[in-house]
Enzyme design. Structure first.
Site, PDB file in Angstrom:
ATOM      1  CE  LYS A  64     -22.763  36.518  55.931  1.00  0.00           C
ATOM      2  NZ  LYS A  64     -21.895  37.450  55.203  1.00  0.00           N
ATOM      3  CG  HIS A  77     -21.446  46.805  59.335  1.00  0.00           C
ATOM      4  ND1 HIS A  77     -22.537  45.971  59.324  1.00  0.00           N
ATOM      5  CD2 HIS A  77     -20.578  46.318  58.430  1.00  0.00           C
ATOM      6  CE1 HIS A  77     -22.332  45.011  58.442  1.00  0.00           C
ATOM      7  NE2 HIS A  77     -21.145  45.192  57.880  1.00  0.00           N
ATOM      8  CG  ASP A 150     -18.950  39.989  60.810  1.00  0.00           C
ATOM      9  OD1 ASP A 150     -18.461  40.267  59.697  1.00  0.00           O
ATOM     10  OD2 ASP A 150     -20.141  40.193  61.097  1.00  0.00           O
TER      11      ASP A 150
END
Length: 195
Positions: A64, A77, A150
């Site tokens: 990733k 995030h 994700d």
């Protein structure tokens, strides 16, 4: 090898690692010390070694965050993030560790919520982009394994898309497993309606 072994011993068969992001932006706090560094060739060697060691232990690695989170200044995030590098820069640097992971037999790639305005230029994070997942990851890089997203609970998705819309877009773009939608019922209903 140590990590893969103890994970397997306590019952896990998958690790969302290694991180293949090349730290091309030294001010990147989202990736920072999680990266193998700013040298693409070294990062590629390290990523391939981790993939091989994990596979030997029976723990599946998942590289990733495709197409590379190392250049971003923001944190996916909390909101949308951008890799401003050109296609040529991304292909010659950020892709190297992903290519080495694929060549080492990595069975999974996690796609990040990273927009590439000077590459894909579709206004979408890679995790919703048919171009990045289909044309580039599957086509150009030849990845035939499992594409996982994700977390869809991250601000880069939730601030711009409903759970249902994001889920439908992800699968239409070529994703295989959607991770951590913030509203499972809505996401499932959206996918069922789309099917």
């Amino acid at each position: 090898e140590t990590i893969g072994t103890y994970l397997r011993e306590i019952g896990f068969n998958l690790d969302f690692a290694p991180i293949a992001d090349v730290l091309t932006n030294p001010y990147n706090t989202a990736i920072g010390a999680r990266s193998f560094g700013s040298e693409a060739d070294l990062a590629a060697q390290m990523v391939a070694a981790v993939v091989a060691a994990m596979l030997e232990t029976g723990t599946l690695p998942c590289v990733k965050h495709f197409p590379g989170h190392g250049d971003t200044a923001g944190d996916s995030h909390t909101g949308a993030v951008y890799a401003e590098r050109t296609r040529e820069q991304i292909e010659s640097c950020e892709f190297k560790p992903f290519i080495s992971a694929i060549e080492a037999g990595c069975p999974m790639v996690m796609v990040g919520h990273i927009e590439t305005p000077n590459f894909a230029a579709d206004g979408l994070p890679a995790s919703l982009s048919p171009f990045m997942m289909g044309d580039i990851l599957r086509g150009e890089l030849g990845f035939e394994g499992v594409i996982i997203s994700d977390s869809f609970g991250m601000g880069a998705i939730t601030q711009n898309f409903s759970a249902a819309d994001a889920a439908v877009r992800y699968f239409e773009a070529g994703g295989d497993i959607l991770l951590m939608t913030p509203d499972l019922r809505s996401a499932v209903a959206g996918v069922v309606a789309a099917v």
